[in-house]
Design an enzyme around this catalytic site. Structure first.
Site, PDB file in Angstrom:
ATOM      1  N   VAL A   6       5.408  -1.549   5.755  1.00  0.00           N
ATOM      2  CA  VAL A   6       4.877  -1.881   4.612  1.00  0.00           C
ATOM      3  C   VAL A   6       5.303  -3.459   4.256  1.00  0.00           C
ATOM      4  CG1 VAL A   6       4.414  -1.819   2.020  1.00  0.00           C
ATOM      5  CG2 VAL A   6       4.525   0.275   3.485  1.00  0.00           C
ATOM      6  N   ASP A  62      16.295  -7.675   5.385  1.00  0.00           N
ATOM      7  CA  ASP A  62      16.351  -6.449   5.514  1.00  0.00           C
ATOM      8  C   ASP A  62      18.220  -6.030   5.781  1.00  0.00           C
ATOM      9  OD1 ASP A  62      14.305  -3.881   6.915  1.00  0.00           O
ATOM     10  OD2 ASP A  62      16.243  -3.727   7.346  1.00  0.00           O
ATOM     11  N   PHE A 106      -1.889   0.357   0.236  1.00  0.00           N
ATOM     12  CA  PHE A 106      -2.787   1.503   0.839  1.00  0.00           C
ATOM     13  C   PHE A 106      -3.029   1.207   2.509  1.00  0.00           C
ATOM     14  CE2 PHE A 106      -3.626   0.877  -3.773  1.00  0.00           C
ATOM     15  CZ  PHE A 106      -3.198   2.356  -4.046  1.00  0.00           C
ATOM     16  N   LEU A 107      -2.011   0.522   2.996  1.00  0.00           N
ATOM     17  CA  LEU A 107      -2.503   0.384   4.521  1.00  0.00           C
ATOM     18  C   LEU A 107      -2.093   1.603   5.094  1.00  0.00           C
ATOM     19  CD1 LEU A 107       0.665  -0.182   6.136  1.00  0.00           C
ATOM     20  CD2 LEU A 107       0.454  -2.173   4.798  1.00  0.00           C
ATOM     21  N   GLY A 129       0.738  14.384   9.566  1.00  0.00           N
ATOM     22  CA  GLY A 129       2.047  13.977   9.826  1.00  0.00           C
ATOM     23  C   GLY A 129       2.298  12.629   9.043  1.00  0.00           C
ATOM     24  N   CYS A 146       4.144   9.445   5.152  1.00  0.00           N
ATOM     25  CA  CYS A 146       3.533   9.263   3.544  1.00  0.00           C
ATOM     26  C   CYS A 146       3.097  10.575   3.279  1.00  0.00           C
ATOM     27  CB  CYS A 146       2.488   8.238   3.875  1.00  0.00           C
ATOM     28  SG  CYS A 146       3.029   6.641   4.474  1.00  0.00           S
ATOM     29  N   LYS A 199       5.824  13.437   2.616  1.00  0.00           N
ATOM     30  CA  LYS A 199       6.799  13.085   1.448  1.00  0.00           C
ATOM     31  C   LYS A 199       6.024  12.918   0.345  1.00  0.00           C
ATOM     32  CE  LYS A 199       7.617   8.669   1.669  1.00  0.00           C
ATOM     33  NZ  LYS A 199       7.298   7.801   0.336  1.00  0.00           N
TER      34      LYS A 199
HETATM   35  C1  UGA Z   1      -1.414   6.937   4.685  1.00  0.00           C
HETATM   36  C2  UGA Z   1      -2.755   6.569   4.069  1.00  0.00           C
HETATM   37  O1  UGA Z   1      -4.030   6.705   4.779  1.00  0.00           O
HETATM   38  C3  UGA Z   1      -2.564   5.207   3.374  1.00  0.00           C
HETATM   39  O2  UGA Z   1      -3.720   4.917   2.659  1.00  0.00           O
HETATM   40  C4  UGA Z   1      -1.362   4.887   2.929  1.00  0.00           C
HETATM   41  O3  UGA Z   1      -1.051   3.791   2.426  1.00  0.00           O
HETATM   42  C5  UGA Z   1      -0.142   5.544   3.508  1.00  0.00           C
HETATM   43  O4  UGA Z   1      -0.346   6.822   3.967  1.00  0.00           O
HETATM   44  C6  UGA Z   1       1.232   5.127   2.883  1.00  0.00           C
HETATM   45  O5  UGA Z   1       1.311   5.929   1.931  1.00  0.00           O
HETATM   46  O6  UGA Z   1       1.737   4.397   3.295  1.00  0.00           O
HETATM   47  P1  UGA Z   1      -0.731   6.893   7.363  1.00  0.00           P
HETATM   48  O7  UGA Z   1       0.270   7.783   6.952  1.00  0.00           O
HETATM   49  O8  UGA Z   1      -0.751   5.717   8.207  1.00  0.00           O
HETATM   50  O9  UGA Z   1      -1.577   6.340   5.880  1.00  0.00           O
HETATM   51  O10 UGA Z   1      -1.806   7.710   8.115  1.00  0.00           O
HETATM   52  P2  UGA Z   1      -3.436   8.422   7.803  1.00  0.00           P
HETATM   53  O11 UGA Z   1      -4.072   7.538   9.133  1.00  0.00           O
HETATM   54  O12 UGA Z   1      -3.944   8.292   6.796  1.00  0.00           O
HETATM   55  O13 UGA Z   1      -3.069   9.813   8.375  1.00  0.00           O
HETATM   56  C7  UGA Z   1      -2.331  10.610   8.075  1.00  0.00           C
HETATM   57  C8  UGA Z   1      -2.238  11.961   8.793  1.00  0.00           C
HETATM   58  O14 UGA Z   1      -3.604  12.521   8.663  1.00  0.00           O
HETATM   59  C9  UGA Z   1      -2.211  11.777  10.445  1.00  0.00           C
HETATM   60  O15 UGA Z   1      -1.479  12.822  11.018  1.00  0.00           O
HETATM   61  C10 UGA Z   1      -3.756  12.103  10.888  1.00  0.00           C
HETATM   62  O16 UGA Z   1      -3.876  12.661  12.226  1.00  0.00           O
HETATM   63  C11 UGA Z   1      -4.022  13.138   9.820  1.00  0.00           C
HETATM   64  N1  UGA Z   1      -5.549  12.989   9.444  1.00  0.00           N
HETATM   65  C12 UGA Z   1      -6.138  12.028   9.027  1.00  0.00           C
HETATM   66  C13 UGA Z   1      -6.109  14.267   9.766  1.00  0.00           C
HETATM   67  O17 UGA Z   1      -5.473  15.386  10.311  1.00  0.00           O
HETATM   68  N2  UGA Z   1      -7.578  14.460   9.723  1.00  0.00           N
HETATM   69  C14 UGA Z   1      -8.256  13.414   8.992  1.00  0.00           C
HETATM   70  O18 UGA Z   1      -9.572  13.509   8.849  1.00  0.00           O
HETATM   71  C15 UGA Z   1      -7.420  12.226   8.728  1.00  0.00           C
END
Ligand code: UGA
Length: 443
Positions: free
Chosen positions: A11, A30, A151-152, A256, A259, A262
């Site tokens: 982030v 850091d 929200f990245l 997984g 984010c 947790k």
């Molecule tokens: C997530 C959020 O999408 C971001 O908006 C947020 O800023 C971020 O957490 C954070 O709080 O820092 P991220 O953890 O990078 O981002 O990953 P995602 O792309 O959202 O995926 C999370 C998990 O959900 C992955 O394991 C992915 O495989 C799974 N997933 C996602 C599914 O199983 N099905 C889906 O339809 C979408």
């Protein structure tokens, strides 16, 4: 504007580089000396699309500094952004130690009026607390705190930052909110200016809702298997309703990353702390725990025990586009297979090195997805990398000893495996060429 960013993780680093690219003077601090040295040498500390180019461009601009020195970082900034981790404690609550460590340094070194922006995902009320802490510790009223959650998503982090669906700013008054808004000059996003607690809640409520959507579709997928429906068609049919939307309805082996796991636990804990039970989030967490090991449960339908068998694991990262394995289903699945005596051969496009310390010394890491299949008694797909999606039924059939493919990310249409000898099982869809319990005699 001179902006100091505390924490050069996903982030902090991405936000800092994007702000620098849009013309701000950014100092990144850091406590990890190795990471700062790496960055000073122009090397990205983690895998992220577009990061090497962005880092190079920022360094050429002369507007970015990397340091471990709090005097250099905190003496003169107009704004400090806190982007350090808020890891989960044993009880599920968020550990704010790193946030307060940074605040202590700011209070010690900063001698001018400064807006402190809290970007780390932190429980509702944290901005209030750190403002009091900063002003009491420094013995003056120099600090105003604003909440500005991010929200990245990893893998699309740079694009998500430049083109955020929204930039949420929580502040005590409009004047402070607008000061924070100013740092995002040149970003094309909608701004949501609100109070600090609502801003903090928007972050958790958003992540937890997305996690809930995933657990919901995973449960529907599990039911689809029992009744003979196809979850992908079900999700597509649901997603056409704009009230539902078609995103985050992809079934799989559970969510997984650093984010969702947790943040679901932290919000559940926060509610409990306030004497309220968030039943939807509790169910979301429980469903996900089970979903993470669903391929292992499926594997049991084909082998009574795994001793002496070779399992090919395609994909270790928690999703494609990242080398991050935090809370990845691969951690649970590989452990279970190894505990039951299987030999694991694994491949990942980017995460193999990160994974090595979480499996036995006997595990083999292969250079290509195809090579991983050689001699395997079963293959489990945990991350939908393009390299996995491009494998053909012929490659599975010819390379594996027994071509059983358990696809946890629905990488192929099941029809692809019809009229082949590959047993193909996925999430929420029919099994192609099922041969239930065919293998015990081979073990
Ligand atoms: C997530 C959020 O999408 C971001 O908006 C947020 O800023 C971020 O957490 C954070 O709080 O820092 P991220 O953890 O990078 O981002 O990953 P995602 O792309 O959202 O995926 C999370 C998990 O959900 C992955 O394991 C992915 O495989 C799974 N997933 C996602 C599914 O199983 N099905 C889906 O339809 C979408």
């Amino acid at each position: 504007m001179r902006i100091t960013i505390a924490g050069a993780g996903y982030v902090g680093l991405i936000t800092g580089l994007c702000l620098c690219e849009r013309g701000q003077d950014v100092t990144m601090i850091d406590i990890d000396e190795k990471k700062i040295q790496t960055l000073q040498n122009g090397i990205p500390p983690f895998f992220e699309k577009g990061l090497p180019e962005l880092l190079e461009s920022c360094q050429n601009s002369g507007r970015i500094k990397f340091t471990t020195d709090p005097v250099e970082a905190y003496s003169e900034p107009d704004t400090v952004m806190i982007a350090v981790p808020t890891p989960e404690r044993r009880d599920g609550s968020a550990n704010l130690q790193y946030v307060f460590d940074v605040c202590s340094l700011i209070a010690e070194h900063c001698r001018k009026a400064c807006v402190v922006i809290l970007k780390s995902t932190s429980p509702v009320g944290t901005s209030d607390k750190i403002e009091t802490f900063l002003n009491e510790k420094s013995n003056n009223d120099l600090f105003e705190v604003a909440s500005n959650p991010e929200f990245l998503a990893q893998g699309t982090a740079i694009n998500d930052t430049f083109n955020a669906s929204r930039i949420v700013i929580g502040a005590k008054n409009l004047d402070i909110a607008e000061k924070v808004q100013d740092i995002y000059t040149g970003f094309s996003s909608t701004f949501v200016l609100t109070d600090r607690k609502s801003a903090e809640m928007i972050k958790y409520a958003s992540n937890d809702f997305l996690a809930l959507k995933i657990s919901y579709i995973n449960e529907i997928a599990n039911l689809c298997e029992k009744v003979g429906a196809n979850v992908e068609i079900v999700a597509a049919g649901m997603g056409l309703d704009p009230r539902i939307g078609n995103l985050y309805l992809k079934p799989g082996t559970g969510y997984g990353g650093s984010c969702f796991p947790k943040d679901t636990k932290a919000l559940h804990w926060l509610a409990k702390y306030h004497g309220y039970e968030l039943k939807t989030i509790k169910a979301t967490i429980e469903v996900n725990e089970n979903q993470k090991i669903i391929l292992f449960q499926k594997a049991r339908q084909y082998y009574q025990n795994f001793r002496g068998l070779t399992v090919a694991v395609l994909g270790l990262a928690f999703k494609p586009g990242t080398d991050d394995i935090r809370e990845a289903p691969s951690l649970d699945i590989v452990r279970l297979f190894e505990e039951e005596g299987a030999k694991v051969k694994a491949w990942d496009f980017a995460a193999s090195d990160n994974f090595r310390k979480y499996c036995s010394q006997d595990a083999v890491f292969c250079p290509t997805a195809e090579e991983t299949l050689i001699g395997a008694d079963m293959c489990v797909i945990l991350t939908e990398w393009d390299e996995v999606k491009s494998l053909t039924p012929k490659q599975y059939k010819e390379r594996m000893k027994t071509p059983i493919v358990l696809d946890g990310r629905n990488c192929y249409p099941p029809e692809v495996f019809e009229n082949t000898s590959v047993l193909y099982d996925s999430i929420g869809r029919i099994t192609v060429n099922p041969r239930i319990r065919l293998i015990p005699e081979l073990v």
